[in-house]
Design an enzyme around this catalytic site. Structure first.
Site, short mmCIF file in Angstrom:
data_model
loop_
_atom_site.label_atom_id
_atom_site.label_comp_id
_atom_site.label_asym_id
_atom_site.label_seq_id
_atom_site.Cartn_x
_atom_site.Cartn_y
_atom_site.Cartn_z
N LYS A 62 -4.03 11.89 23.32
CA LYS A 62 -5.05 10.96 23.80
C LYS A 62 -6.32 10.98 22.96
O LYS A 62 -7.16 10.08 23.08
CB LYS A 62 -5.39 11.26 25.26
CG LYS A 62 -4.23 11.09 26.22
CD LYS A 62 -3.77 9.65 26.33
CE LYS A 62 -2.79 9.46 27.47
NZ LYS A 62 -2.39 8.06 27.67
N SER A 293 4.52 16.96 30.65
CA SER A 293 5.11 15.69 30.24
C SER A 293 5.99 15.86 29.01
O SER A 293 6.96 15.12 28.83
CB SER A 293 4.02 14.65 29.98
OG SER A 293 3.19 15.04 28.91
#
Length: 477
Positions: A62, A293
């Site tokens: 991110k 994840s």
């Protein structure tokens, strides 16, 4: 030498090629992350590579979109000097925005669902971000839904920039212009499949657009948590009701505007248990510490690889560092509490003992240790009571109220009271239960405001608290 003029990995100059002059800013380290081939897993006929986005300065993929979204907002005049950046985030986008925005002098306000790991929250606050916690059990349209709450805050703060990673075109653009070209170069322009998750949709869409242009053979594969609506929608064309999942950062209860699902060629629904097992295997087999994840992506990538009948080159991601999940994914007791660990079931009270004395997991204290030691052990282990053991035998229980009653009083002498022995505060009149008893035996114990002390014959097994019972009832579905 590579096309960029650097020595290829494994060449005589391979090591020195990683040694660069000092960078002017940590932000210059965003991107250019390494790729590693996984060799300790069964990948069928395929070769499986993993791109270590955990090597970004904020520890996740991110960072790329944070840099892109802030730069775009500055260029377009939507973010001015001294302004406020507001975002709804599972943690990592917030970390990226803080990593990029705070050194630039921006105020960062983040709305974070309450299922996020404590490491992420602590990291955000340490960077200087303002964190607003909200519910993770409500959907879009509810006033406490994290995206709706962030949008409301941004509307109320004069001059605020709502980053809105879910619809901001600078999000997929970051992956189309940086992540995709890096992968294509690192894999020598030969990529058969890319396995991604969808949180905001930027990675899927950006990479899908890039590879559609430069490598039409490359398939985009979706790894989705069980409970998310995305994989079922791709498979059936129908929007199902969202469930719940433990994995952080991917999976959705709606289709984000940035997620172009038409790019997906194959989708897999991966259970929380599969994800946790895969990411722990990634650490124990390959030495790569990744977040939850990444376990979902790895599990889906392995399934894809094993289904192939011809050799393919497949790449997936370490989306973020496992350092952010040490109190969750890599905590055996947390996994057990969530029902994500394999445990033999007996159908009696042994099933509720989270920290068994037989396996050496009990946190305990000795009768001659100080009350300060007992207090510190409770705090570090996040428990409210400790068994008191002497020569391996249970002789008492000490809890928070016992310690408080003993140390409370005038300031003078307080430290002497804290240094007093546990035996002076512990409760030695113990009511015990046998491991073979059923859950019904617990309620009278809890009605007396006691913890359940479990024995198997004359052997101490462990303790059962109200929380242990609640966790057991929640798992029994």
């Amino acid at each position: 030498m590579s096309e960029h003029g650097k020595a290829a990995p494994g060449s005589p100059d391979g090591q020195s090629s990683r040694l660069r002059p000092p960078y002017k800013s940590v932000l210059d380290l965003i991107g250019q992350t390494p790729v590693v081939e996984l060799t300790k897993f069964d990948t069928g006929k395929c070769r499986l590579f993993i791109k270590l986005e955990s090597q970004n300065p904020g520890g996740s993929i991110k960072d790329r979109i944070a840099l892109s979204m802030i730069a775009a907002a500055e260029r377009e005049g939507r973010l001015k000097r001294g302004g406020t950046i507001v975002e709804a985030t599972a943690g990592n986008t917030g970390l990226g925005l803080a990593q990029v925005g705070i050194p630039k002098g921006y105020r960062i306000v983040l709305v974070v669902p309450d299922k996020m790991s404590r490491e992420k929250i602590q990291h955000l606050r340490a960077l200087g971000a303002e964190v607003r916690m909200t519910r993770s059990d409500v959907g879009k349209g509810h006033p406490e839904y994290y995206q709706d709450m962030a949008e409301k805050i941004a509307a109320e703060v004069p001059g605020a920039f709502y980053a809105n990673q879910f619809a901001n075109p600078a999000n997929p653009l970051a992956h189309e212009t940086t992540t995709g070209p890096e992968i294509f170069s690192q894999l020598n322009s030969d990529v058969d499949a890319v396995v991604v998750g969808v949180g905001s949709g930027g990675t899927l869409t950006g990479l899908g657009r890039y590879f559609a242009k430069v490598s039409p053979k490359t398939e985009m594969v979706l790894a989705d948590p069980v409970g998310s609506v995305l994989a079922p929608l791709i498979k059936t064309g129908k929007m199902e009701e969202a469930g719940s999942w433990t994995v952080e950062g991917i999976g959705e209860d709606f289709v984000p505007p940035n997620a172009d699902l038409s790019l997906v060629k194959k989708a897999y629904s991966i259970s929380d248990k599969q994800s946790m097992l895969a990411v722990r295997d990634l650490l124990s087999r390959e030495g790569i510490l990744a977040g939850s994840s990444s376990g979902t992506l790895l599990s889906a990538a392995l399934r894809y690889c094993r289904e192939q009948t011809v050799p393919k080159r497949v790449v997936t991601f370490v989306c973020d560092s496992g350092n952010k999940y040490l109190s969750k994914v890599f905590d055996d007791f947390w996994l057990a509490e969530q029902g994500l660990a394999e445990h033999e079931q007996h159908g009696d009270l042994r099933d509720l003992v989270m920290r068994s004395h037989r396996t050496g997991d009990t946190v305990y204290v000795g009768p001659d240790e100080s009350l300060l030691n007992a207090y510190g052990r409770m705090r570090r282990s996040d428990v409210s009571q400790l068994p008191v053991l002497e020569d391996g035998k249970l002789i008492g229980i000490v809890d928070e109220s016992d310690i408080l009653a003993k140390v409370d009083g005038p300031y003078d002498g307080r430290w002497e009271r804290f240094n007093g022995p546990v035996r002076t505060a512990m409760t030695s009149n113990l009511h015990t239960l046998q491991a073979s008893q059923t859950l019904d035996a617990l309620l009278p114990v809890f009605d007396r405001n006691e913890v359940a002390i479990i024995f198997d014959g004359d052997e101490f097994v462990g303790l059962i608290t109200r929380i242990d019972l609640i966790n057991h009832l929640r798992r029994a579905r």
